[in-house]
Design a protein around this motif. Structure first.
Motif, mmCIF file in Angstrom:
data_model
loop_
_atom_site.group_PDB
_atom_site.id
_atom_site.type_symbol
_atom_site.label_atom_id
_atom_site.label_comp_id
_atom_site.label_asym_id
_atom_site.label_seq_id
_atom_site.Cartn_x
_atom_site.Cartn_y
_atom_site.Cartn_z
ATOM 1 N N LEU A 106 0.842 -1.196 0.000
ATOM 2 C CA LEU A 106 0.000 0.000 0.000
ATOM 3 C C LEU A 106 0.875 1.243 0.000
ATOM 4 C CD1 LEU A 106 -2.872 -1.059 2.410
ATOM 5 C CD2 LEU A 106 -3.089 -0.454 -0.001
ATOM 6 N N ASP A 107 1.953 1.203 0.767
ATOM 7 C CA ASP A 107 2.970 2.258 0.715
ATOM 8 C C ASP A 107 4.301 1.622 1.101
ATOM 9 O OD1 ASP A 107 3.728 2.890 3.651
ATOM 10 O OD2 ASP A 107 1.547 3.006 3.707
ATOM 11 N N ASN A 108 5.385 2.217 0.639
ATOM 12 C CA ASN A 108 6.697 1.598 0.825
ATOM 13 C C ASN A 108 7.102 1.444 2.283
ATOM 14 O OD1 ASN A 108 7.878 0.887 -1.754
ATOM 15 N ND2 ASN A 108 7.748 3.057 -2.245
ATOM 16 N N GLY A 109 6.820 2.464 3.083
ATOM 17 C CA GLY A 109 7.225 2.420 4.480
ATOM 18 C C GLY A 109 6.625 1.253 5.233
ATOM 19 N N SER A 110 5.294 1.147 5.195
ATOM 20 C CA SER A 110 4.624 0.076 5.930
ATOM 21 C C SER A 110 4.927 -1.282 5.306
ATOM 22 C CB SER A 110 3.105 0.314 5.960
ATOM 23 O OG SER A 110 2.555 0.268 4.665
ATOM 24 N N ALA A 111 5.025 -1.324 3.966
ATOM 25 C CA ALA A 111 5.295 -2.592 3.292
ATOM 26 C C ALA A 111 6.681 -3.128 3.657
ATOM 27 C CB ALA A 111 5.185 -2.414 1.780
ATOM 28 N N ALA A 112 7.669 -2.234 3.685
ATOM 29 C CA ALA A 112 9.027 -2.655 4.046
ATOM 30 C C ALA A 112 9.076 -3.167 5.483
ATOM 31 C CB ALA A 112 10.001 -1.498 3.858
ATOM 32 N N SER A 113 8.329 -2.502 6.358
ATOM 33 C CA SER A 113 8.329 -2.936 7.768
ATOM 34 C C SER A 113 7.645 -4.286 7.924
ATOM 35 C CB SER A 113 7.632 -1.887 8.651
ATOM 36 O OG SER A 113 6.241 -1.811 8.373
ATOM 37 N N ILE A 114 6.634 -4.550 7.110
ATOM 38 C CA ILE A 114 5.953 -5.852 7.154
ATOM 39 C C ILE A 114 6.901 -6.949 6.684
ATOM 40 C CG2 ILE A 114 4.184 -7.237 5.987
ATOM 41 C CD1 ILE A 114 2.369 -4.734 6.119
ATOM 42 N N LYS A 116 10.057 -6.930 6.854
ATOM 43 C CA LYS A 116 11.080 -7.100 7.882
ATOM 44 C C LYS A 116 10.567 -7.956 9.037
ATOM 45 C CE LYS A 116 14.624 -4.512 10.393
ATOM 46 N NZ LYS A 116 15.156 -3.152 10.713
ATOM 47 N N LEU A 117 9.259 -7.855 9.338
ATOM 48 C CA LEU A 117 8.684 -8.696 10.389
ATOM 49 C C LEU A 117 8.948 -10.169 10.100
ATOM 50 C CD1 LEU A 117 5.146 -7.061 10.991
ATOM 51 C CD2 LEU A 117 7.117 -7.025 12.540
ATOM 52 N N GLY A 123 12.225 -15.669 8.093
ATOM 53 C CA GLY A 123 11.218 -15.942 7.082
ATOM 54 C C GLY A 123 11.584 -15.320 5.741
ATOM 55 N N LYS A 124 10.680 -15.413 4.770
ATOM 56 C CA LYS A 124 10.920 -14.902 3.430
ATOM 57 C C LYS A 124 9.761 -14.017 2.984
ATOM 58 C CE LYS A 124 14.723 -17.328 2.842
ATOM 59 N NZ LYS A 124 16.062 -16.706 2.677
ATOM 60 N N ALA A 125 10.074 -13.101 2.050
ATOM 61 C CA ALA A 125 9.055 -12.188 1.527
ATOM 62 C C ALA A 125 9.071 -12.197 0.006
ATOM 63 C CB ALA A 125 9.279 -10.772 2.050
ATOM 64 N N ILE A 126 7.888 -11.998 -0.571
ATOM 65 C CA ILE A 126 7.728 -11.897 -2.021
ATOM 66 C C ILE A 126 7.002 -10.593 -2.328
ATOM 67 C CG2 ILE A 126 6.597 -12.892 -4.066
ATOM 68 C CD1 ILE A 126 6.800 -15.641 -2.657
ATOM 69 N N ASP A 127 7.609 -9.752 -3.167
ATOM 70 C CA ASP A 127 6.918 -8.564 -3.664
ATOM 71 C C ASP A 127 5.948 -9.037 -4.733
ATOM 72 O OD1 ASP A 127 8.379 -6.896 -2.045
ATOM 73 O OD2 ASP A 127 9.732 -6.206 -3.619
#
Length: 360
Positions: A106-114, A116-117, A123-127
């Motif tokens: 939704l926005d870079n700031g919150s998405a990046a922090s998610i 990082k969680l 764990g792993k993340a997929i854009d």
């Protein structure tokens, strides 16, 4: 998306039906008997119901089916355009045991922090569909954004040539939401086609503006201002998606103006109805189930400790992010029935009411 204009019934129904979307996908009977899995393995975070009908109509059900087939448990959520809600959904997923997140930012700031969680705990993340600038994802699964923008621009130019307004014509541009990195990727494709022509003179640069949140109400207000600024002297309109194009069509109809060369994206019911009735030149067709399935395959690979399939990379800060970029197709009145053949849309949804007369 609160200026009033007509939107497809499908979008309204879908939005109301998904005010609280949280679909839990359980392992298939065969898989569950062989591999007992506690809790959730994959967390899918979709953005909203307003920027496009795709998130509810296509992404969520396609991922549900893909994970069920793979025997993987997943929580599929929609944040309804609320970054705080999206973060809470992520935290709930982690509490349930998820180790991989598929996120549409939704926005870079919150998405990046998610991201990082997940990644800070191993764990792993997929854009997914939208790149997270400065994020920590292992892979970016998307459609080729520059190809999207180039197809839109070429579609507008072709329509201007067809109706004799290309030479000296003014092109207005309504780009997507500026908090979405895809909006800039699509714009790069628009620019690659339009800017050389603006410079050399065949066409004129008209008003240009990003549409906050891809919201159709915002688009309606912006386009109305563009018409006022140009005294209605616009010969072509670059609209970043069908939602925005729908707002343009509504404004033109309200002012009793004729249709203009107009682009779109998403191959939505509303977009195709506008195409067959002569109000929209075309739309970029992205077969969303392919993207959803690719993301699911990437998630399963990460769960197994494998490297997801990619075919290119996208710059993300100081690093190159491994990327799987999928092809797109430009849909017009000449080939829109492909959407029915692909079972992407139903003829019975498109060819209804006043639009039935235009269907082949």
């Amino acid at each position: 998306m609160k200026k009033v204009f007509r939107r497809s019934t499908a979008l309204t129904v879908v939005a109301l039906a998904t005010v609280s979307l949280a679909v839990f996908v359980v392992a298939s009977a065969t898989a569950s008997t062989k591999h007992k899995t506690a809790g959730t393995q994959v967390c899918v975070l979709l953005p909203d119901t307003k920027s496009s009908v795709r998130w509810v109509q296509f992404d969520a059900p396609a991922m549900k089916a893909a994970f069920a087939k793979a025997g993987v448990t997943a929580s599929i959520n929609n944040a309804l355009n609320d970054p705080l809600k999206q973060k809470a959904q992520a935290q709930a997923c982690i509490a349930a045991g998820a180790t991989v997140v598929i996120e549409t930012a939704l926005d870079n700031g919150s998405a990046a922090s998610i991201e990082k969680l997940f990644t800070s705990k191993g764990g792993k993340a997929i854009d997914y569909d939208r790149q997270v600038s400065g994020g920590s994802a292992s892979v970016y699964v998307t459609f080729d954004g520059k190809a999207v923008g180039a197809a839109q621009a070429k579609g507008v130019l072709a329509a201007m040539k067809a109706n004799g307004t290309y030479k000296g014509g003014t092109v207005a541009e309504l780009w997507g939401g500026q908090t979405d990195q895809n909006a800039f990727w699509f714009k790069s494709g628009n620019d690659a086609v339009f800017n050389p022509l603006f410079k050399s003179g065949p066409i004129k640069k008209g008003p240009q503006q990003f549409v906050p949140d891809w919201d159709a109400n915002n688009a309606a207000t912006i386009f109305n201002q563009m018409l006022v600024k140009t005294s209605n002297k616009v010969q072509g309109v670059l609209a970043a998606n069908d939602n925005i194009a729908g707002a343009v069509v509504a404004d033109l109809k309200a002012k009793k103006l004729k249709p203009l060369p107009l682009s779109g994206q998403d191959a939505s019911v509303q977009g195709v109805q506008n195409i067959i009735s002569g109000w929209q030149s075309g739309t970029v067709y992205k077969y969303v189930p392919d993207e959803a399935n690719a993301a699911a395959v990437a998630a399963v690979a990460l769960i197994k400790g494998q490297k997801p399939k990619t075919n290119t990379s996208r710059k993300n800060g100081s690093k190159n992010e491994p990327t799987l970029a999928l092809p797109v197709v430009w849909i017009t009145k000449a080939n829109y029935t492909r959407l029915f053949k692909d079972k992407f849309l139903k003829r019975t949804d498109v060819c209804v009411g006043a639009f039935k007369q235009y269907c082949k």
